[in-house]
Motif scaffolding. Sequence first.
Motif, mmCIF file in Angstrom:
data_model
loop_
_atom_site.group_PDB
_atom_site.id
_atom_site.type_symbol
_atom_site.label_atom_id
_atom_site.label_comp_id
_atom_site.label_asym_id
_atom_site.label_seq_id
_atom_site.Cartn_x
_atom_site.Cartn_y
_atom_site.Cartn_z
ATOM 1 N N MET A 5 0.970 -1.185 0.026
ATOM 2 C CA MET A 5 -0.125 0.106 -0.005
ATOM 3 C C MET A 5 0.858 1.160 -0.039
ATOM 4 O O MET A 5 0.832 1.958 -0.922
ATOM 5 N N TRP A 25 4.410 5.521 15.845
ATOM 6 C CA TRP A 25 4.075 4.385 14.828
ATOM 7 C C TRP A 25 3.381 3.598 15.613
ATOM 8 O O TRP A 25 4.045 2.779 16.497
ATOM 9 N N ALA A 26 1.921 3.355 15.608
ATOM 10 C CA ALA A 26 1.460 2.518 16.711
ATOM 11 C C ALA A 26 1.085 1.148 16.042
ATOM 12 O O ALA A 26 1.007 0.940 14.858
ATOM 13 N N THR A 36 2.937 0.853 5.157
ATOM 14 C CA THR A 36 1.437 0.521 5.750
ATOM 15 C C THR A 36 0.750 -0.553 4.934
ATOM 16 O O THR A 36 0.605 -0.272 3.720
ATOM 17 N N ALA A 37 0.144 -1.550 5.361
ATOM 18 C CA ALA A 37 -0.632 -2.596 4.612
ATOM 19 C C ALA A 37 -2.068 -2.169 4.754
ATOM 20 O O ALA A 37 -2.476 -1.274 5.298
ATOM 21 N N ILE A 38 -2.947 -3.084 4.102
ATOM 22 C CA ILE A 38 -4.225 -2.783 4.407
ATOM 23 C C ILE A 38 -5.006 -2.871 5.657
ATOM 24 O O ILE A 38 -6.038 -2.166 6.170
ATOM 25 N N ASP A 39 -4.327 -3.417 6.554
ATOM 26 C CA ASP A 39 -4.913 -3.932 7.982
ATOM 27 C C ASP A 39 -3.881 -3.801 8.941
ATOM 28 O O ASP A 39 -4.101 -4.313 10.128
ATOM 29 N N HIS A 40 -2.746 -3.527 8.603
ATOM 30 C CA HIS A 40 -1.468 -3.283 9.689
ATOM 31 C C HIS A 40 -0.450 -2.683 9.252
ATOM 32 O O HIS A 40 -0.304 -2.121 7.983
ATOM 33 N N ARG A 41 0.411 -2.183 10.108
ATOM 34 C CA ARG A 41 1.506 -1.466 9.543
ATOM 35 C C ARG A 41 3.035 -1.923 10.364
ATOM 36 O O ARG A 41 2.619 -2.642 11.345
ATOM 37 N N MET A 85 -6.211 -10.663 -1.252
ATOM 38 C CA MET A 85 -5.541 -10.319 0.152
ATOM 39 C C MET A 85 -4.105 -10.937 -0.161
ATOM 40 O O MET A 85 -3.190 -10.419 0.394
ATOM 41 N N ASP A 138 -0.511 7.330 6.231
ATOM 42 C CA ASP A 138 -0.416 6.300 6.838
ATOM 43 C C ASP A 138 -1.555 5.680 7.364
ATOM 44 O O ASP A 138 -1.592 4.793 8.266
ATOM 45 N N LEU A 139 -2.508 6.260 7.152
ATOM 46 C CA LEU A 139 -3.931 5.329 7.387
ATOM 47 C C LEU A 139 -3.891 4.174 6.610
ATOM 48 O O LEU A 139 -3.604 4.134 5.350
ATOM 49 N N MET A 140 -4.514 3.281 7.395
ATOM 50 C CA MET A 140 -4.570 1.875 6.418
ATOM 51 C C MET A 140 -5.456 1.879 5.332
ATOM 52 O O MET A 140 -6.496 2.420 5.385
ATOM 53 N N GLY A 141 -5.180 1.069 4.361
ATOM 54 C CA GLY A 141 -6.039 0.926 3.179
ATOM 55 C C GLY A 141 -6.333 2.192 2.463
ATOM 56 O O GLY A 141 -5.450 3.295 2.165
ATOM 57 N N LEU A 166 -11.849 1.186 0.836
ATOM 58 C CA LEU A 166 -11.538 0.230 1.527
ATOM 59 C C LEU A 166 -12.318 0.362 2.790
ATOM 60 O O LEU A 166 -12.730 -0.722 3.550
ATOM 61 N N TRP A 214 -14.931 -2.689 4.092
ATOM 62 C CA TRP A 214 -14.684 -3.666 5.140
ATOM 63 C C TRP A 214 -16.147 -3.820 5.781
ATOM 64 O O TRP A 214 -16.204 -4.933 6.424
ATOM 65 N N MET A 254 -13.022 -4.800 11.495
ATOM 66 C CA MET A 254 -12.288 -3.545 10.467
ATOM 67 C C MET A 254 -13.049 -2.393 10.554
ATOM 68 O O MET A 254 -12.183 -1.198 10.514
ATOM 69 N N LEU A 256 -11.831 -0.247 13.277
ATOM 70 C CA LEU A 256 -10.523 0.290 13.217
ATOM 71 C C LEU A 256 -10.597 1.483 12.580
ATOM 72 O O LEU A 256 -9.759 2.526 12.556
ATOM 73 N N ARG A 274 -9.370 9.671 15.028
ATOM 74 C CA ARG A 274 -7.829 10.040 15.636
ATOM 75 C C ARG A 274 -7.160 10.898 14.692
ATOM 76 O O ARG A 274 -6.500 12.004 14.940
ATOM 77 N N GLN A 329 -1.316 8.841 15.144
ATOM 78 C CA GLN A 329 -1.194 7.725 15.755
ATOM 79 C C GLN A 329 -0.793 7.764 17.134
ATOM 80 O O GLN A 329 -0.986 6.915 18.082
#
Lengths: 157, 205
Positions: free
Chosen positions: A1, A40-41, A65-70, A129, B85-88, B92, B96, B106, B109, B116, B125
């Motif tokens: 991503m 960076w959380a 940063t991926a679609i559901d984690h970083r 995925m 750096d927001l995901m997706g 998306l 979800w 998701m 999240l 946030r 973050q």
Amino acid sequence: MATSTIDGIVEEAVLKRRRAQASLYERVVFRLDDGTTKTWAKAVVLNDVADLVVPGTRGRFYLFTAIDHRGISGVRTVDGRAASGVPKVNEKASIWVIAMMTVLNAVYVLALDKISILALVLMILGVPMYFLYRQVRVDAERHFAADAGYRPAPAAA
Amino acid sequence: MAAAWTFRDAAGLATAARWLLYADAAICTAAAALSLGLGADELIYGDLARPLALAQLATALGSLVAFLIWLYRANANARALGATDLMGSPGLAVAWFFIPIAFLFMPYLTVRDTMRASAEPRDWQGQSAPALAGLWWACYLAATIFGAISFRVVVEEQYDMIQVIGGLDLASNLLSVPAALLGAAIVGRVRQQQSAFSRLADRFA
């Protein structure tokens, strides 16, 4: 991503748990060279990289940063140490989901003569995925490799 | 390469989403009151059953669609205000809600991160998770699960379980009320925060 790079110093690294190959940080707080902070959380970090992510480490940090984690995919420190890598656990999980759902549907068809819609949807979703997770890893590795000649200067970093 | 996002004021979307969520809360309150006052049978077989079910379907679908359109815009706006750096992606964030298994956690999240990022786009973050998002998702998810089980029992034509269906519907309606009100509160808060940041950005532009 997405991949990004920051230059600075690790101010705080709160480890949530460490497994055999990778660590999960509750948060890593960087003090950037411009004086601001960046948090960076929930960062997933391979242990080789995590060993360098300790308070006081100064250098360049490679983030993804991926679609559901970083996570943090690499570090180059001012004293010349470097480590990189992205955990493959999500890629493997996608393969497992595809395989398990395929088997489940095969059993459904053979034993009950019908198809599980949920298993079918999960099987189909597993394919994009897998490629999305793989793309993140490849991008992060390329990002780190493209910076191969870089050595953070102590004065500037 | 990350896409460049443009801030677009979502005042109209936010207002529409909030009013539809209020309408959903009102209809669910009426359904729960009828169920408690007249009994589960009346809500399933009575004269009011059909119009109430249609009204509930309309407000539930309407508020969900409006909320998702607003969420797309709010997520894109947070990125436009500098939340990297927001995901997706904003798309998306909406998707979800419809992806099996992922819809269990998701959406929470993405809404949490959008909140946030709207509160402090630059170092979002570092912000603590807003309790509002957690409460909203807990109520919404529980209401959806109770509603889905009730629907499943009806589809299976297990009419001897009328009291169980009534109980599940009542639980679903009672939980839908805070879910809708908390959803409206989230929309209002994010809209307010993003507008404030947008005005600040304009002032220093």
